[in-house]
Design an enzyme around this catalytic site. Sequence first.
Site, PDB file in Angstrom:
ATOM      1  N   ASP A 148       9.957   5.176 -10.408  1.00  0.00           N
ATOM      2  CA  ASP A 148       9.406   5.597 -11.845  1.00  0.00           C
ATOM      3  C   ASP A 148      10.035   6.980 -12.163  1.00  0.00           C
ATOM      4  O   ASP A 148      10.339   7.322 -13.315  1.00  0.00           O
ATOM      5  CB  ASP A 148       7.967   5.861 -11.634  1.00  0.00           C
ATOM      6  CG  ASP A 148       7.066   4.697 -11.661  1.00  0.00           C
ATOM      7  OD1 ASP A 148       7.661   3.622 -12.033  1.00  0.00           O
ATOM      8  OD2 ASP A 148       5.810   4.425 -11.607  1.00  0.00           O
ATOM      9  N   LYS A 198      -0.736  -4.187  -3.294  1.00  0.00           N
ATOM     10  CA  LYS A 198      -2.381  -3.619  -2.907  1.00  0.00           C
ATOM     11  C   LYS A 198      -2.188  -2.107  -3.429  1.00  0.00           C
ATOM     12  O   LYS A 198      -1.512  -1.183  -2.806  1.00  0.00           O
ATOM     13  CB  LYS A 198      -2.184  -3.707  -1.228  1.00  0.00           C
ATOM     14  CG  LYS A 198      -3.635  -3.122  -0.765  1.00  0.00           C
ATOM     15  CD  LYS A 198      -3.667  -2.916   0.696  1.00  0.00           C
ATOM     16  CE  LYS A 198      -4.948  -1.976   1.090  1.00  0.00           C
ATOM     17  NZ  LYS A 198      -5.070  -0.771   0.355  1.00  0.00           N
ATOM     18  N   SER A 242       0.918  -1.266  -0.014  1.00  0.00           N
ATOM     19  CA  SER A 242       0.097  -0.024   0.067  1.00  0.00           C
ATOM     20  C   SER A 242       0.909   1.275   0.009  1.00  0.00           C
ATOM     21  O   SER A 242       1.412   1.637  -1.057  1.00  0.00           O
ATOM     22  CB  SER A 242      -1.001  -0.298   1.010  1.00  0.00           C
ATOM     23  OG  SER A 242      -1.890   0.752   1.020  1.00  0.00           O
TER      24      SER A 242
END
Length: 507
Positions: free
Chosen positions: A311, A325, A300
């Site tokens: 990224d 999640k 999460s």
Amino acid sequence: MPLRNLLVILLAAAVSIACYWRASRNRYVDNLTQAMNLIESQYVDEVELPKLYEGAMEGMVDQLDPYSGYTNPADYEKLLEDLDQEFGGIGIQVEVKPDTGRLTVMNPLPRTPAYEAGLKAGDVILSIGGQDTKSMTINDAVRLMRGKPGEPVTIGVLQRSSDRPIELTIKRAIIPIESVYGDLRKADGDWTFRLASHPEIGYIRIATFGERTSDELRVAIESLRSGEPKLASLVIDLRGNAGGLLRAAIETCDMFLNEGRIVSTNGRGDVQLSAFDASSGVEFPTELPIVVLVDQYSASASEIVAACLQDHDRAVICGQRSWGKGTVQNVIELGSGKNRSAMRLTVARYQRPSGKNIHKKTGAVDADDWGVRPNPKLEVNLTDAQFEQRLVNRRSRDLLSAEDAAAGKPTSETVAEASTDVPATIAPQGEEPPSSTGSSSESETPSDATSESPSETSETKPAENQPAEETPAASPKTTDKLPTPDPFAIDPQLAKAIAYLQSLEKK
């Protein structure tokens, strides 16, 4: 037909439709009420309406997804404490010794009432508030030690250095729950945010994302600006971090990014609900490389941080593929007063900056796109034995005994002496992010991504990172001695991260 008559007809039609839909929805409520009344009046044994209500709520919400759920009043208070990162207590970590069945102090948390009263690792708690702790469950002991700040509690103690029991009356206080840890504690209880054997490498563990995580992280980063040798790189350890507040994860990412998307959330119909971008300026030097450690229990909010930094090429990911999640839960308060409860409702899915999927859907296989994968050549999968050893070693390095602190010795020098208070093995969990494989906190850690209100939290907590007051520890399965205090000998993931950072220094 006169216009006025037409308007009256249209208004009547609208009211009729509204009443129909309302009646349609209330029909289920009426049926539920009828069923509860029938059970209460006709069931063969007496039943309590609150239990029927809680069972109905749990059954209804459990139909939605694994992360939605109902939180009863007792657990809701605990959840709020987790999110606030504080509770009323005395400040000790405890376990039940398997050979004696007695409640034993593992660790007094620094600068807490228990620590100031002189409780030490290895002390046996004989009674709490006049109640014998023999055969007392951990949860019952925790309940007795907790209470309103300022109220006293009397503890019967057999100190490790004595054969005569004593009684200590300790005044409860607000106990802060740390969410950011370093490698070792100093003698004063503060953390050292550099690796002991590689002081040029910063090391910051984030156990959960709570209300004070960003403030704690700023303190950790600030401590790295000074000291020798000059800082060369940083390891952010998110292993075992099952999540927490969405806002805290966003603030964490913002400390390391100058610009760019951090995360966005999409609701029903894949409609974007929110998007969060980094602000200009950073807390940590952009020229210094970062490795983020994750494992199969990083979930999460911790996946938001790992995915964002990956990224944007601000960090590389090392370790094992994360949990997967990618949903957001709101915690919606129900009722009032002592009967306050809550419903955890999945309201959105979040998207990483690259647009790749994080959420592991039912039936997903390894080849599918989910979770956060380590960068090429940085994947390190641990065996169960390696996983257990790493947890045990990490916990032993986190312990702080009063006499060691008074002597000015760092924790790593006294690990072997404290071995009897640490379980020899800790079994990893398989189906859910671990709720407490080594010890379970009296205030358990929130684990799902959460929004501005106390929301998006799950009930799981990290296995290795969380010291907490009145915390039970798993019973040892073996009598093996603790591993060497050097974590790199038994932590292949951290060793891989260090090797990678050292290779960059040589270029």
